[in-house]
Write a protein that holds these residues in place. Sequence first.
Motif, short mmCIF file in Angstrom:
data_model
loop_
_atom_site.label_atom_id
_atom_site.label_comp_id
_atom_site.label_asym_id
_atom_site.label_seq_id
_atom_site.Cartn_x
_atom_site.Cartn_y
_atom_site.Cartn_z
N VAL A 21 4.46 -0.41 -10.26
CA VAL A 21 3.64 -1.70 -9.57
C VAL A 21 2.51 -1.24 -8.78
CG1 VAL A 21 5.40 -2.15 -7.63
CG2 VAL A 21 4.08 -4.01 -8.63
N PHE A 22 2.79 -0.16 -8.08
CA PHE A 22 1.70 0.55 -7.25
C PHE A 22 0.71 1.16 -7.98
CE2 PHE A 22 5.64 -0.12 -4.40
CZ PHE A 22 4.84 -1.07 -3.51
N VAL A 23 0.79 1.40 -9.33
CA VAL A 23 -0.27 2.11 -9.99
C VAL A 23 -1.16 1.14 -10.58
CG1 VAL A 23 -0.75 3.83 -11.95
CG2 VAL A 23 1.31 4.12 -10.58
N PHE A 24 -2.46 0.80 -10.10
CA PHE A 24 -3.35 0.07 -10.65
C PHE A 24 -4.27 0.65 -11.52
CE2 PHE A 24 -2.45 -0.66 -6.33
CZ PHE A 24 -1.96 -1.89 -5.97
N SER A 25 -4.02 0.29 -12.97
CA SER A 25 -4.59 0.74 -14.11
C SER A 25 -5.55 -0.08 -14.95
CB SER A 25 -3.69 1.51 -14.93
OG SER A 25 -2.68 0.38 -15.65
N ASP A 26 -6.23 0.28 -15.71
CA ASP A 26 -7.10 -0.15 -16.42
C ASP A 26 -8.10 -1.14 -15.74
OD1 ASP A 26 -5.90 0.31 -18.93
OD2 ASP A 26 -4.57 -1.17 -18.70
N ILE A 27 -8.89 -0.16 -14.72
CA ILE A 27 -9.64 -0.92 -13.77
C ILE A 27 -11.14 -0.79 -14.54
CG2 ILE A 27 -10.78 -0.92 -11.55
CD1 ILE A 27 -8.09 0.32 -10.56
#
Length: 642
Positions: A443-449
């Motif tokens: 949940v703390f990995v912000f991906s596809d930005i």
Amino acid sequence: MLFGSATMLFFLIAYLNATRQLFPSPWMGVATFFLIFSIGLFSTYYSIPENQANHYLQKDSGTEKIFFAKAIITEELKPTQFSERYLLKVEELISETEIHSSRGKLLLNVNSDSINLQPGNKILIPWTPQEIKPPLNPFQFNYKDYMKRLGVERQVSISGEQLEVTGQEENFIVLAWTLREKLISNLRNYDFGKEELAVFQALILGQRRDIDDQLYKNYAAAGAIHILAISGLHIGILMLLLNFLLKPVEKLKYGKYLKPGLVIILLWGFAILSGLSPSVVRAVCMFSFIAIGLQLKRKTSTLNSLFLSLFFLLLINPFYLFQVGFQMSYLAVFSIIVFQPYINRLFSPKIRIIDYFWKIISVSLAAQIGVLPLSLYYFHQFPGLFLVSSLVVLPLLGFILALGILVILLAFMNILPQILADLLGMVITFLNTFIGKIAKFDVFVFSDIDFSLLQSMAVYLILLGILLVIAKPNFKRLCFLLISIMGFQLASFYNKINNPADEIVVFHRTRESVIGKKQKYDLTIFAENKDQLSFLKAYLRERQIENFSLQQLPDILSVSDQICLVIDTTASYNLKEFQPEFIILRNSPRLNMERLINQLQPRQIIADGSNHPSFVNQWRNTCRLKKIPFHYTGEKGAYIFP
């Protein structure tokens, strides 16, 4: 040449004039700028393969047919599922009548079941160069551009039987690589686990081929992927350790000069242990200059040393500037030098252990400030727990480097106590376990930005503005900061308006038909197999898709008030007074292409990846005769309707 001569003359005149003046002359600075600019310009010009007279691109374009190439293997790349890959340095091209001296880098693909090769092997291969294919679908990783930045223009794909090893090159890099392989072989004699040995090889010896995909993904999710490739981080930590261990040398008569010399020698010794790979050599070169700057104990000296090493490396190879690892290493070090002192002053703990961890946090934050815009642009993700990882990983990395080098040297001399090997294995096991637990907090990995190059450049201008305001606040610097923020907003707005509202794409997928219809932020995919759609991830990110649905492919599609007919195995197109502008062929329909063209008179014919190559070749030839544009996604990539 005339520009270079004029620049040199201008510099000499400015220099002679400056030596006769009491106060500095502004012309000296201008002349120095133009001199450095011209040196960089000429270095870049002669580094471009098309501008090198004896490059294989020039030789291969001649009328005489070339049959074989003599080359030397310079680097072993990570293998694919189907082949082993190597970088070659071409030396000679052999035609029927003569041998042509040549140069240039080449990508070699050899079938997996063939012989094992190693750097330094002199080989003879059939000369069948091919262009490296660009990605066949929008926004996918462009391996062709990546290899071009390494100076590789062509590739050759062969089987092991077509290759002949003719000798062995003996040079310093080959000897270093051989030494590294010998060290790895020695380590396998001790009781290391598979994952522990794989990570140990990556951390100390720069060999990542044995790391499995899941472990690699865990390190990426935890924000610690950079430690699996020897880079500026490893060399920086090692330099700090050596500075600490060699501090007593400063008390000697010439200790001020002896200490940085010893540090530099030991850093290059570590580079030799790591096989003298290009990334390690660049990092050691950079920190060799920094080691001298640190000895002068002035911030400006460190920055000047950093930029001097940058200029030196770019003079050797200007295309380093376009390599991701090179960019991130220099930005991280620059950011640490510039931002870390300001961050560190925000909190001054009196307890030593707290102060130690606060310094780790400040260094991690400073480095992240420097590389974050590039990370978002290249990798499109941000690990939210990078600080937690850094608090454990950085101290452990220093310990592993120190103990690991000792273990390697003792293993090489066959006098390594098993207790030391067990201790190192336990530390690496703890590191892998910790990374695995951090990675579970996805949940703390912000991906596809979605983050563009323009946005990345605007963020760096904002960071520069912040730095200027912090260093010396005034109205002009504040205006620069505000204008930079406006620039970021404009870049974001440009990305939004550059995103087409409606779009239809015929994607390429071998033995599959995948067509996407985008309407604002919704995407409808016409496909039969939902499990084969992971390749669309980059398209979903770049086009900012919010809603995604899957449907069966219809026989007729509407494309911007134009009709597109989809013909499959049934080959049904006998409709009266029906003339579609576009025709999509899928699943190898058995049809008479000439009759279809005469009857429907389409503007364009598209064949996707589900069609058999023999059918595609027949259709292409017929379309060429009938002068109808033909697009095969397996050659030209995905088709985006105009």
